[in-house]
Design an enzyme around this catalytic site. Structure first.
Site, PDB file in Angstrom:
ATOM      1  N   SER A   8     -23.012 -56.962 -84.800  1.00 16.91           N
ATOM      2  CA  SER A   8     -24.038 -57.809 -84.189  1.00 16.91           C
ATOM      3  C   SER A   8     -24.830 -58.505 -85.280  1.00 16.91           C
ATOM      4  O   SER A   8     -25.308 -57.862 -86.220  1.00 16.91           O
ATOM      5  CB  SER A   8     -24.985 -56.956 -83.349  1.00 16.91           C
ATOM      6  OG  SER A   8     -26.171 -57.685 -83.078  1.00 16.91           O
ATOM      7  N   HIS A  31     -20.576 -60.452 -82.856  1.00 14.96           N
ATOM      8  CA  HIS A  31     -21.328 -60.216 -81.625  1.00 14.96           C
ATOM      9  C   HIS A  31     -22.659 -60.954 -81.723  1.00 14.96           C
ATOM     10  O   HIS A  31     -23.466 -60.685 -82.608  1.00 14.96           O
ATOM     11  CB  HIS A  31     -21.550 -58.703 -81.477  1.00 14.96           C
ATOM     12  CG  HIS A  31     -22.127 -58.278 -80.167  1.00 14.96           C
ATOM     13  ND1 HIS A  31     -21.346 -58.066 -79.053  1.00 14.96           N
ATOM     14  CD2 HIS A  31     -23.406 -58.003 -79.792  1.00 14.96           C
ATOM     15  CE1 HIS A  31     -22.120 -57.667 -78.049  1.00 14.96           C
ATOM     16  NE2 HIS A  31     -23.375 -57.635 -78.472  1.00 14.96           N
ATOM     17  N   ASP A  33     -26.096 -61.686 -79.893  1.00 12.52           N
ATOM     18  CA  ASP A  33     -27.004 -61.226 -78.834  1.00 12.52           C
ATOM     19  C   ASP A  33     -27.949 -62.349 -78.428  1.00 12.52           C
ATOM     20  O   ASP A  33     -28.744 -62.822 -79.242  1.00 12.52           O
ATOM     21  CB  ASP A  33     -27.828 -60.039 -79.324  1.00 12.52           C
ATOM     22  CG  ASP A  33     -26.989 -58.780 -79.466  1.00 12.52           C
ATOM     23  OD1 ASP A  33     -26.393 -58.366 -78.465  1.00 12.52           O
ATOM     24  OD2 ASP A  33     -26.932 -58.216 -80.576  1.00 12.52           O
ATOM     25  N   MET A  35     -31.046 -63.338 -76.068  1.00  7.46           N
ATOM     26  CA  MET A  35     -32.128 -62.732 -75.281  1.00  7.46           C
ATOM     27  C   MET A  35     -33.148 -63.799 -74.907  1.00  7.46           C
ATOM     28  O   MET A  35     -33.479 -64.655 -75.721  1.00  7.46           O
ATOM     29  CB  MET A  35     -32.818 -61.641 -76.074  1.00  7.46           C
ATOM     30  CG  MET A  35     -31.889 -60.613 -76.651  1.00  7.46           C
ATOM     31  SD  MET A  35     -32.815 -59.331 -77.516  1.00  7.46           S
ATOM     32  CE  MET A  35     -31.516 -58.590 -78.471  1.00  7.46           C
ATOM     33  N   HIS A  64     -23.162 -61.905 -76.026  1.00  4.49           N
ATOM     34  CA  HIS A  64     -23.729 -60.914 -75.097  1.00  4.49           C
ATOM     35  C   HIS A  64     -25.019 -61.505 -74.541  1.00  4.49           C
ATOM     36  O   HIS A  64     -26.019 -61.600 -75.239  1.00  4.49           O
ATOM     37  CB  HIS A  64     -23.981 -59.596 -75.849  1.00  4.49           C
ATOM     38  CG  HIS A  64     -24.662 -58.555 -75.019  1.00  4.49           C
ATOM     39  ND1 HIS A  64     -25.284 -57.466 -75.586  1.00  4.49           N
ATOM     40  CD2 HIS A  64     -24.829 -58.433 -73.677  1.00  4.49           C
ATOM     41  CE1 HIS A  64     -25.812 -56.724 -74.617  1.00  4.49           C
ATOM     42  NE2 HIS A  64     -25.552 -57.287 -73.458  1.00  4.49           N
ATOM     43  N   MET A  66     -28.144 -61.352 -72.607  1.00  3.80           N
ATOM     44  CA  MET A  66     -29.196 -60.525 -72.005  1.00  3.80           C
ATOM     45  C   MET A  66     -30.246 -61.480 -71.442  1.00  3.80           C
ATOM     46  O   MET A  66     -31.351 -61.600 -71.952  1.00  3.80           O
ATOM     47  CB  MET A  66     -29.790 -59.590 -73.054  1.00  3.80           C
ATOM     48  CG  MET A  66     -28.821 -58.501 -73.466  1.00  3.80           C
ATOM     49  SD  MET A  66     -29.401 -57.558 -74.885  1.00  3.80           S
ATOM     50  CE  MET A  66     -28.589 -58.470 -76.198  1.00  3.80           C
ATOM     51  N   MET A 135     -24.097 -50.255 -72.322  1.00  2.00           N
ATOM     52  CA  MET A 135     -25.210 -50.234 -73.272  1.00  2.00           C
ATOM     53  C   MET A 135     -25.580 -48.785 -73.587  1.00  2.00           C
ATOM     54  O   MET A 135     -25.839 -47.996 -72.677  1.00  2.00           O
ATOM     55  CB  MET A 135     -26.428 -50.954 -72.689  1.00  2.00           C
ATOM     56  CG  MET A 135     -26.260 -52.465 -72.535  1.00  2.00           C
ATOM     57  SD  MET A 135     -25.969 -53.325 -74.107  1.00  2.00           S
ATOM     58  CE  MET A 135     -27.458 -52.933 -75.038  1.00  2.00           C
ATOM     59  N   GLY A 140     -32.477 -55.050 -75.842  1.00  2.00           N
ATOM     60  CA  GLY A 140     -33.675 -55.787 -76.235  1.00  2.00           C
ATOM     61  C   GLY A 140     -33.969 -55.769 -77.717  1.00  2.00           C
ATOM     62  O   GLY A 140     -34.367 -56.767 -78.278  1.00  2.00           O
ATOM     63  N   ASP A 173     -22.622 -50.595 -77.225  1.00  3.23           N
ATOM     64  CA  ASP A 173     -23.574 -51.375 -78.008  1.00  3.23           C
ATOM     65  C   ASP A 173     -24.908 -50.639 -78.020  1.00  3.23           C
ATOM     66  O   ASP A 173     -25.503 -50.424 -76.977  1.00  3.23           O
ATOM     67  CB  ASP A 173     -23.736 -52.762 -77.369  1.00  3.23           C
ATOM     68  CG  ASP A 173     -24.699 -53.668 -78.112  1.00  3.23           C
ATOM     69  OD1 ASP A 173     -25.266 -53.240 -79.131  1.00  3.23           O
ATOM     70  OD2 ASP A 173     -24.888 -54.821 -77.664  1.00  3.23           O
ATOM     71  N   GLY A 175     -27.098 -48.268 -81.318  1.00  5.91           N
ATOM     72  CA  GLY A 175     -27.101 -47.035 -82.102  1.00  5.91           C
ATOM     73  C   GLY A 175     -25.731 -46.611 -82.595  1.00  5.91           C
ATOM     74  O   GLY A 175     -25.502 -45.429 -82.875  1.00  5.91           O
ATOM     75  N   SER A 196     -27.452 -52.873 -87.208  1.00  5.99           N
ATOM     76  CA  SER A 196     -28.167 -52.417 -88.406  1.00  5.99           C
ATOM     77  C   SER A 196     -27.282 -51.555 -89.300  1.00  5.99           C
ATOM     78  O   SER A 196     -27.391 -51.620 -90.523  1.00  5.99           O
ATOM     79  CB  SER A 196     -29.454 -51.677 -88.019  1.00  5.99           C
ATOM     80  OG  SER A 196     -29.254 -50.835 -86.920  1.00  5.99           O
TER      81      SER A 196
END
Length: 222
Positions: A8, A31, A33, A35, A64, A66, A135, A140, A173, A175, A196
């Site tokens: 991501s 990926h 994201d 939002m 993705h 959101m 998820m 978020g 997706d 952690g 991360s």
């Protein structure tokens, strides 16, 4: 089914987008994201950034969304060249129709479920999708901890896909790192979004390879 690694770019240095994409060029897909600060309590980026990643030509794009009203917006991501477009079950008015529209434009269609959303209502239309995104954090924000209670949900989803004789991918997706990817793979996931864990690593390229090796070692043959 070989593991797909989808870093991501949420945690990347957006001022050096090309450089950051080059760092993860050994991955399978980027990926992105999206939002809208309505469906989730955060604002990231939208169509222009997704299109810029597509145009860079470094990696195919997995968008993705959101966002609210994906029925209206998702097709535009397919039109600018995203290889895969995933929208949320909780936000789509007509998920089956939207999946068919994405396919008509030429993209893969993904259905995303927040942690509290059950797969059961969607089991009968699994064949309309290329991927189910489970998820493993509340959507978020990047950098959250993996929610262990999602492991049984991954297992139930894989069992439903296998029972229907389908080739549908399961993406996780949230952690995802060296410490969580093995359990997610064992449960039946085959597509792993890591943000991360990759971009905070000293060597992003090596981290992608390490995640792929761990996932492949624990992915069940489906």
């Amino acid at each position: 089914m070989n593991a797909t690694i989808s870093p991501s770019i949420l945690n990347c240095d957006i001022a050096d987008l090309r450089g950051e994409l080059t760092k993860i060029s050994g991955a399978d897909i980027a990926h992105v994201d999206v939002m809208d600060n309505h469906f989730v309590p955060n604002l990231s980026w939208g169509l222009p950034v997704a299109e810029a990643v597509v145009k860079s030509g470094i990696l195919p794009v997995d968008a993705h969304l959101m966002i609210e009203d994906p029925d209206r917006w998702a097709p535009q991501y397919a039109e600018v060249g995203c290889e895969s477009v995933t929208f949320h079950a909780e936000a789509a008015a007509a998920p089956l129709r939207l999946a068919r529209e994405l396919h008509r434009i030429g993209a893969r269609a993904g259905l995303a479920l927040k942690p509290a959303t059950d797969i059961a209502p969607f089991v009968d239309i699994l064949n309309e999708f290329d991927m189910i995104l489970i998820m493993t954090v509340e959507p978020g924000f990047g950098g959250q901890s993996f929610i262990e209670q999602m492991i049984p949900k991954i297992e139930r989803t894989r069992a439903a896909i296998d029972a229907a004789g389908l080739q549908v991918s399961i993406q996780v997706d949230g952690g995802i790192s060296r410490t969580t990817i093995e359990r997610a793979a064992e449960a039946g996931a085959d597509n792993f979004v890591a943000g991360s864990a990759v971009f905070r690593a000293e060597d992003a390229h090596r981290e992608v390879e390490a995640l792929r090796e761990l996932a492949n070692a624990h992915t069940h043959a489906h």
